[in-house]
Design a protein around this motif. Structure first.
Motif, PDB file in Angstrom:
ATOM      1  N   GLU A  30       0.832  -1.210   0.000  1.00  0.00           N
ATOM      2  CA  GLU A  30       0.000   0.000   0.000  1.00  0.00           C
ATOM      3  C   GLU A  30       0.864   1.256   0.000  1.00  0.00           C
ATOM      4  O   GLU A  30       0.567   2.230  -0.697  1.00  0.00           O
ATOM      5  CB  GLU A  30      -0.936   0.007   1.213  1.00  0.00           C
ATOM      6  CG  GLU A  30      -1.888   1.180   1.248  1.00  0.00           C
ATOM      7  CD  GLU A  30      -2.917   1.197   0.127  1.00  0.00           C
ATOM      8  OE1 GLU A  30      -3.407   2.290  -0.201  1.00  0.00           O
ATOM      9  OE2 GLU A  30      -3.230   0.124  -0.423  1.00  0.00           O
ATOM     10  N   ILE A  31       1.973   1.235   0.752  1.00  0.00           N
ATOM     11  CA  ILE A  31       2.894   2.376   0.770  1.00  0.00           C
ATOM     12  C   ILE A  31       3.491   2.583  -0.616  1.00  0.00           C
ATOM     13  O   ILE A  31       3.628   3.724  -1.078  1.00  0.00           O
ATOM     14  CB  ILE A  31       3.981   2.174   1.848  1.00  0.00           C
ATOM     15  CG1 ILE A  31       3.354   2.332   3.230  1.00  0.00           C
ATOM     16  CG2 ILE A  31       5.140   3.150   1.657  1.00  0.00           C
ATOM     17  CD1 ILE A  31       4.245   1.918   4.376  1.00  0.00           C
ATOM     18  N   HIS A  32       3.823   1.507  -1.290  1.00  0.00           N
ATOM     19  CA  HIS A  32       4.356   1.601  -2.659  1.00  0.00           C
ATOM     20  C   HIS A  32       3.332   2.280  -3.577  1.00  0.00           C
ATOM     21  O   HIS A  32       3.694   3.146  -4.387  1.00  0.00           O
ATOM     22  CB  HIS A  32       4.729   0.211  -3.172  1.00  0.00           C
ATOM     23  CG  HIS A  32       5.307   0.215  -4.540  1.00  0.00           C
ATOM     24  ND1 HIS A  32       6.575   0.668  -4.824  1.00  0.00           N
ATOM     25  CD2 HIS A  32       4.762  -0.162  -5.729  1.00  0.00           C
ATOM     26  CE1 HIS A  32       6.793   0.571  -6.114  1.00  0.00           C
ATOM     27  NE2 HIS A  32       5.712   0.065  -6.689  1.00  0.00           N
ATOM     28  N   VAL A  33       2.074   1.913  -3.452  1.00  0.00           N
ATOM     29  CA  VAL A  33       1.012   2.526  -4.260  1.00  0.00           C
ATOM     30  C   VAL A  33       0.929   4.027  -3.958  1.00  0.00           C
ATOM     31  O   VAL A  33       0.832   4.849  -4.875  1.00  0.00           O
ATOM     32  CB  VAL A  33      -0.348   1.840  -4.005  1.00  0.00           C
ATOM     33  CG1 VAL A  33      -1.496   2.633  -4.602  1.00  0.00           C
ATOM     34  CG2 VAL A  33      -0.340   0.412  -4.544  1.00  0.00           C
ATOM     35  N   ILE A  34       0.975   4.377  -2.685  1.00  0.00           N
ATOM     36  CA  ILE A  34       0.913   5.789  -2.298  1.00  0.00           C
ATOM     37  C   ILE A  34       2.083   6.549  -2.914  1.00  0.00           C
ATOM     38  O   ILE A  34       1.901   7.609  -3.522  1.00  0.00           O
ATOM     39  CB  ILE A  34       0.908   5.934  -0.759  1.00  0.00           C
ATOM     40  CG1 ILE A  34      -0.398   5.390  -0.177  1.00  0.00           C
ATOM     41  CG2 ILE A  34       1.114   7.403  -0.347  1.00  0.00           C
ATOM     42  CD1 ILE A  34      -0.395   5.232   1.334  1.00  0.00           C
ATOM     43  N   GLU A  35       3.287   6.029  -2.749  1.00  0.00           N
ATOM     44  CA  GLU A  35       4.487   6.702  -3.270  1.00  0.00           C
ATOM     45  C   GLU A  35       4.438   6.849  -4.793  1.00  0.00           C
ATOM     46  O   GLU A  35       4.855   7.869  -5.337  1.00  0.00           O
ATOM     47  CB  GLU A  35       5.753   5.958  -2.850  1.00  0.00           C
ATOM     48  CG  GLU A  35       6.073   6.075  -1.365  1.00  0.00           C
ATOM     49  CD  GLU A  35       6.427   7.484  -0.928  1.00  0.00           C
ATOM     50  OE1 GLU A  35       6.891   8.306  -1.750  1.00  0.00           O
ATOM     51  OE2 GLU A  35       6.248   7.783   0.266  1.00  0.00           O
ATOM     52  N   GLN A  36       3.936   5.837  -5.479  1.00  0.00           N
ATOM     53  CA  GLN A  36       3.854   5.878  -6.940  1.00  0.00           C
ATOM     54  C   GLN A  36       2.857   6.925  -7.425  1.00  0.00           C
ATOM     55  O   GLN A  36       2.974   7.425  -8.545  1.00  0.00           O
ATOM     56  CB  GLN A  36       3.461   4.500  -7.497  1.00  0.00           C
ATOM     57  CG  GLN A  36       4.526   3.454  -7.323  1.00  0.00           C
ATOM     58  CD  GLN A  36       5.764   3.774  -8.139  1.00  0.00           C
ATOM     59  OE1 GLN A  36       5.690   4.119  -9.306  1.00  0.00           O
ATOM     60  NE2 GLN A  36       6.916   3.696  -7.515  1.00  0.00           N
TER      61      GLN A  36
END
Length: 166
Positions: A30-36
């Motif tokens: 989920e953090i990866h999605v946010i950062e992207q």
């Protein structure tokens, strides 16, 4: 019979530890999605003193990324004479999923150069509705040099409540 109990206990431990790994993996995904997607979110920022409604010698800034008026990420950066404290909070559906706090101190030889001395990662792994509190798992590296440990890990997420009140 002892072997059966031992086997069941082993299966329980294996299931529980695997469940935790999955939870951490889900949070990191989920953090990866946010950062992207940060470039697609609305960004606002305010001085830390204004945000906290106080006047100190420390300088700082609070940045907030929103998606459809829902907060997805918060960064608080506070700089003082000893160094910098940075808090990063990631949220999903308005609820915290991970908080990171780092301390960086100024190098003695080069005062404009910072060195990370402490990092605290707090994973929100659940919510206990009976006592109205989040459940956490933490990873800590290094040693605090100029801040104090939280009496309650929920304090790391104070800025979420502050955002909701303004």
């Amino acid at each position: 019979m002892k072997k059966l109990y031992s086997f069941i206990f082993f299966l329980f431990l294996n299931y529980f530890s695997h469940g935790q790994e999955l939870k951490f993996s889900e949070i990191e995904k989920e953090i990866h999605v946010i950062e992207q997607n940060l470039g697609n979110y609305e960004l606002s920022h305010v001085s830390w003193n204004e945000f906290m409604n106080q006047n100190t010698d420390d300088q700082g800034e609070v940045k907030v990324w929103r998606q459809n008026n829902c907060v997805r990420k918060i960064i608080e950066e506070i700089s003082g004479e000893k160094g910098t404290v940075t808090r990063v909070i990631y949220l999903k559906n308005g609820k915290p999923i991970k908080g990171i706090e780092t301390e960086q101190v100024f190098e003695k030889q080069e005062h404009n150069r910072l060195k990370e001395t402490f990092k605290l990662e707090v994973f929100v792994i659940g919510y206990n509705s009976i006592i109205d509190e989040y459940e956490f798992e933490t990873k800590e590296t290094g040693k605090r040099t100029f801040t104090e440990m939280y009496c309650d890990l929920s304090s790391l997420f104070y800025s979420i409540n502050k955002l909701n009140s303004i």
